[in-house]
Write an enzyme that holds these catalytic residues in place. Structure first.
Site, mmCIF file in Angstrom:
data_model
loop_
_atom_site.group_PDB
_atom_site.id
_atom_site.type_symbol
_atom_site.label_atom_id
_atom_site.label_comp_id
_atom_site.label_asym_id
_atom_site.label_seq_id
_atom_site.Cartn_x
_atom_site.Cartn_y
_atom_site.Cartn_z
ATOM 1 N N PHE A 111 34.693 8.687 5.329
ATOM 2 C CA PHE A 111 35.118 10.028 4.919
ATOM 3 C C PHE A 111 36.605 10.184 5.266
ATOM 4 O O PHE A 111 36.990 10.131 6.433
ATOM 5 C CB PHE A 111 34.265 11.058 5.665
ATOM 6 C CG PHE A 111 34.461 12.471 5.218
ATOM 7 C CD1 PHE A 111 33.736 12.979 4.147
ATOM 8 C CD2 PHE A 111 35.351 13.299 5.868
ATOM 9 C CE1 PHE A 111 33.904 14.299 3.737
ATOM 10 C CE2 PHE A 111 35.541 14.616 5.464
ATOM 11 C CZ PHE A 111 34.807 15.107 4.396
ATOM 12 N N ILE A 144 40.844 7.865 10.546
ATOM 13 C CA ILE A 144 39.694 7.703 9.661
ATOM 14 C C ILE A 144 38.664 6.732 10.261
ATOM 15 O O ILE A 144 38.904 5.524 10.368
ATOM 16 C CB ILE A 144 40.150 7.225 8.260
ATOM 17 C CG1 ILE A 144 41.224 8.168 7.700
ATOM 18 C CG2 ILE A 144 38.957 7.090 7.316
ATOM 19 C CD1 ILE A 144 40.846 9.646 7.659
ATOM 20 N N GLN A 325 31.188 16.023 38.474
ATOM 21 C CA GLN A 325 31.439 16.547 39.823
ATOM 22 C C GLN A 325 30.314 16.137 40.778
ATOM 23 O O GLN A 325 30.567 15.751 41.915
ATOM 24 C CB GLN A 325 31.563 18.079 39.756
ATOM 25 C CG GLN A 325 32.134 18.705 41.009
ATOM 26 C CD GLN A 325 33.581 18.267 41.254
ATOM 27 O OE1 GLN A 325 34.256 17.773 40.359
ATOM 28 N NE2 GLN A 325 34.029 18.423 42.488
ATOM 29 N N ILE A 326 29.089 16.182 40.293
ATOM 30 C CA ILE A 326 27.939 15.808 41.136
ATOM 31 C C ILE A 326 28.032 14.335 41.540
ATOM 32 O O ILE A 326 27.608 13.957 42.633
ATOM 33 C CB ILE A 326 26.612 16.134 40.394
ATOM 34 C CG1 ILE A 326 26.432 17.652 40.314
ATOM 35 C CG2 ILE A 326 25.413 15.460 41.069
ATOM 36 C CD1 ILE A 326 25.295 18.118 39.421
ATOM 37 N N GLU A 352 34.255 17.396 12.618
ATOM 38 C CA GLU A 352 33.764 18.470 11.727
ATOM 39 C C GLU A 352 34.386 19.820 12.083
ATOM 40 O O GLU A 352 33.734 20.848 12.030
ATOM 41 C CB GLU A 352 32.230 18.577 11.768
ATOM 42 C CG GLU A 352 31.487 17.332 11.361
ATOM 43 C CD GLU A 352 31.748 16.913 9.925
ATOM 44 O OE1 GLU A 352 32.747 17.387 9.344
ATOM 45 O OE2 GLU A 352 30.979 16.102 9.399
HETATM 46 C C1 LIG Z 1 37.176 10.467 17.135
HETATM 47 C C2 LIG Z 1 37.688 11.114 15.893
HETATM 48 C C3 LIG Z 1 37.209 10.694 14.659
HETATM 49 C C4 LIG Z 1 37.686 11.264 13.483
HETATM 50 N N1 LIG Z 1 37.204 10.800 12.284
HETATM 51 C C5 LIG Z 1 37.689 11.324 11.138
HETATM 52 C C6 LIG Z 1 37.252 10.837 9.865
HETATM 53 O O1 LIG Z 1 36.392 9.942 9.787
HETATM 54 N N2 LIG Z 1 37.777 11.350 8.737
HETATM 55 C C7 LIG Z 1 38.720 12.348 8.781
HETATM 56 O O2 LIG Z 1 39.145 12.776 7.715
HETATM 57 N N3 LIG Z 1 39.177 12.829 9.962
HETATM 58 C C8 LIG Z 1 38.692 12.349 11.136
HETATM 59 N N4 LIG Z 1 39.132 12.825 12.343
HETATM 60 C C9 LIG Z 1 40.153 13.839 12.358
HETATM 61 C C10 LIG Z 1 39.615 15.224 12.740
HETATM 62 O O3 LIG Z 1 38.781 15.719 11.715
HETATM 63 C C11 LIG Z 1 40.842 16.085 12.997
HETATM 64 O O4 LIG Z 1 41.498 15.584 14.158
HETATM 65 C C12 LIG Z 1 40.501 17.545 13.183
HETATM 66 O O5 LIG Z 1 39.970 18.111 12.016
HETATM 67 C C13 LIG Z 1 41.770 18.335 13.559
HETATM 68 O O6 LIG Z 1 42.759 18.126 12.594
HETATM 69 P P1 LIG Z 1 44.172 17.578 13.042
HETATM 70 O O7 LIG Z 1 44.010 16.465 13.992
HETATM 71 O O8 LIG Z 1 44.975 17.373 11.820
HETATM 72 O O9 LIG Z 1 44.760 18.777 13.914
HETATM 73 P P2 LIG Z 1 45.787 19.879 13.426
HETATM 74 O O10 LIG Z 1 45.317 20.479 12.146
HETATM 75 O O11 LIG Z 1 47.151 19.323 13.508
HETATM 76 O O12 LIG Z 1 45.601 20.972 14.574
HETATM 77 C C14 LIG Z 1 46.135 20.831 15.893
HETATM 78 C C15 LIG Z 1 45.526 21.912 16.776
HETATM 79 O O13 LIG Z 1 45.886 23.198 16.260
HETATM 80 C C16 LIG Z 1 44.719 23.941 15.923
HETATM 81 N N5 LIG Z 1 44.954 24.615 14.633
HETATM 82 C C17 LIG Z 1 45.304 24.032 13.464
HETATM 83 N N6 LIG Z 1 45.397 24.955 12.490
HETATM 84 C C18 LIG Z 1 45.093 26.138 13.060
HETATM 85 C C19 LIG Z 1 45.024 27.488 12.574
HETATM 86 N N7 LIG Z 1 45.242 27.757 11.274
HETATM 87 N N8 LIG Z 1 44.688 28.449 13.439
HETATM 88 C C20 LIG Z 1 44.435 28.164 14.736
HETATM 89 N N9 LIG Z 1 44.494 26.939 15.264
HETATM 90 C C21 LIG Z 1 44.817 25.931 14.441
HETATM 91 C C22 LIG Z 1 43.608 22.915 15.784
HETATM 92 O O14 LIG Z 1 42.334 23.473 16.071
HETATM 93 C C23 LIG Z 1 44.012 21.874 16.820
HETATM 94 O O15 LIG Z 1 43.548 22.251 18.090
HETATM 95 C C24 LIG Z 1 38.676 12.276 13.540
HETATM 96 C C25 LIG Z 1 39.150 12.718 14.786
HETATM 97 C C26 LIG Z 1 38.671 12.149 15.941
HETATM 98 C C27 LIG Z 1 39.204 12.637 17.263
#
Ligand SMILES: Cc1cc2nc3c(=O)[nH]c(=O)nc-3n(C[C@H](O)[C@H](O)[C@H](O)COP(=O)(O)OP(=O)(O)OC[C@H]3O[C@@H](n4cnc5c(N)ncnc54)[C@H](O)[C@@H]3O)c2cc1C
Length: 372
Positions: A111, A144, A325-326, A352
């Site tokens: 995805f 990804i 912690q435990i 998600e």
């Molecule tokens: C282990 C892992 C696996 C993953 N696998 C996949 C995958 O298979 N496919 C894929 O497509 N993605 C994947 N991701 C990506 C993941 O879906 C994103 O990291 C996540 O959706 C956050 O998007 P970003 O990293 O671009 O953060 P950003 O959009 O840059 O956001 C940074 C921070 O700001 C906050 N923020 C952003 N916009 C707003 C807003 N409008 N209002 C308030 N707060 C906001 C966010 O909540 C976050 O805390 C993966 C991530 C991880 C850690």
């Protein structure tokens, strides 16, 4: 199946977990083991070669798998879910070519939404230009999961020059497409061993026949009906991982003696254990409630899925913190299982949708209703 999977998680999965942590990679034989046992086709319909386990019952199995290594949970969760994103929009031929083989474990599909230079949604920048029966794809993706080992990326892009959700497309892009560059992102904090990728595309050719749905439906496919069950499944993953942390803490508290008594005899520790058990059960019941509402076709299910994910992720942070912690200082060291569980737990807050995005979804729904 619950008894069988509980035994798998306590037995063979622990051996896989040790190997993954040691080698920092998921052996391809693990995929084959999970496929051969039928664990990759639990939730898919029988007509597609799946087991057709109803969603709420499937979640009971997700809880068990999530007590295992996060990379094992990741494979089970992703393969049992990605077919849903594709199926609603797939033509009969696409169903035969992509959906059914992915359920059978013959095709790995990643995805592919998140971009390094854009939020994960309507501002995506990866773009395509169409020339006859071919799209030419340019842009970047990152983080990804299974991005280096997959056969196809289920990739979301936009027609060049469009804005917002308009003009977005969902494409199945072959992993070996000329013009695609794949860079492994190996050194993650948790979910060790699972491969993640940074991708860049320079006019990579994608047949128009590999587009799911219509032009303009890309984001609907990425974030539409599929996301609700997927969020609920991630929420249940938090319940399972928290349960693992909780069980580790109970076991340790029963054995560790300080000042002549076991930790389990200390009220401060007993309170932490009671709080954790209560926290886990509350989250589990909200997750199952959301799942039942989704199965019933309730319009509130999408909001409930966000609520369950938000609640379960925050619960997981509290529970793993107390469980570590435990364990005292030794819990901070490898190869203590709680050390891995604590690291893996942090990843759930991104999958998600982050907490901030869940709150945005919940507030939009509530305020939209109030002001309708
Ligand atoms: C282990 C892992 C696996 C993953 N696998 C996949 C995958 O298979 N496919 C894929 O497509 N993605 C994947 N991701 C990506 C993941 O879906 C994103 O990291 C996540 O959706 C956050 O998007 P970003 O990293 O671009 O953060 P950003 O959009 O840059 O956001 C940074 C921070 O700001 C906050 N923020 C952003 N916009 C707003 C807003 N409008 N209002 C308030 N707060 C906001 C966010 O909540 C976050 O805390 C993966 C991530 C991880 C850690």
């Amino acid at each position: 199946m619950k008894a069988e999977i509980a035994a798998y998680v306590a037995g063979p999965a622990e051996a896989w977990a040790a190997q993954i942590e040691r080698e920092r990679r998921v052996p391809i034989e693990l995929w084959e083991d999970l496929r051969a046992r039928g664990y990759l086709s639990l939730a898919a319909p029988v007509t597609y070669g799946g087991m057709g386990i109803p969603f709420t019952r499937y979640l009971e199995l997700v809880e068990l798998f999530s007590m295992s290594h996060a990379s094992i949970r990741m494979i089970v969760h992703v393969v049992n879910g990605t077919w849903r994103a594709m199926d609603r929009f797939a033509s009969e031929e696409q169903r035969r070519t992509f959906v059914v083989p992915s359920i059978r474990g013959e095709l790995k599909i990643a995805f592919t939404l998140t971009e390094p230079t854009a939020g994960s949604g309507a501002d995506l920048r990866c773009s395509v230009t169409r020339e006859g029966d071919t799209y030419y794809l340019s842009g970047e993706k990152h983080l990804i999961t299974f991005g280096t080992i997959c056969d196809y990326w289920l990739l979301f892009a936009r027609l060049a020059g469009t804005r917002g959700a308009d003009g977005t497309v969902a494409l199945l892009v072959a992993r070996n497409s000329p013009g695609a560059t794949v860079i492994a992102m190996d050194e993650s904090m948790g979910v060790r061993g699972t491969d993640h990728a940074r991708l860049s595309f320079d006019r990579a050719a994608v047949p128009v026949a590999n587009r799911l749905g219509d032009e303009g439906q890309g984001l609907e496919i990425a974030l539409g009906g599929f996301l609700t069950p997927s969020r609920i499944s991630v929420a249940m993953s938090c319940v399972g991982l928290a349960r693992r942390a909780h069980e580790l803490a109970i076991s340790y508290a029963g054995k560790r003696e300080t000042f002549g008594k076991t930790l389990a005899q200390r009220q401060a520790i007993r309170f932490m254990i009671a709080e954790n058990a209560t926290d886990i059960e509350a989250a589990r019941q909200l997750v199952l409630h959301a799942a039942r509402r989704w199965e019933a076709g309730d319009a509130e299910a999408a909001m409930l899925s966000s609520m369950s994910k938000l609640q379960a992720v925050d619960m997981l942070a509290r529970v793993t913190d107390k469980a570590l912690q435990i364990h005292g200082g030794i819990g901070f060291w490898q190869p203590n299982a709680i050390e891995r569980v604590y690291r893996d737990a942090r990843a759930q807050r991104f999958e998600e949708g982050t907490n901030e995005i869940q709150k945005t979804v919940i507030a939009r729904e509530l305020l939209g209703r109030a002001n309708a």
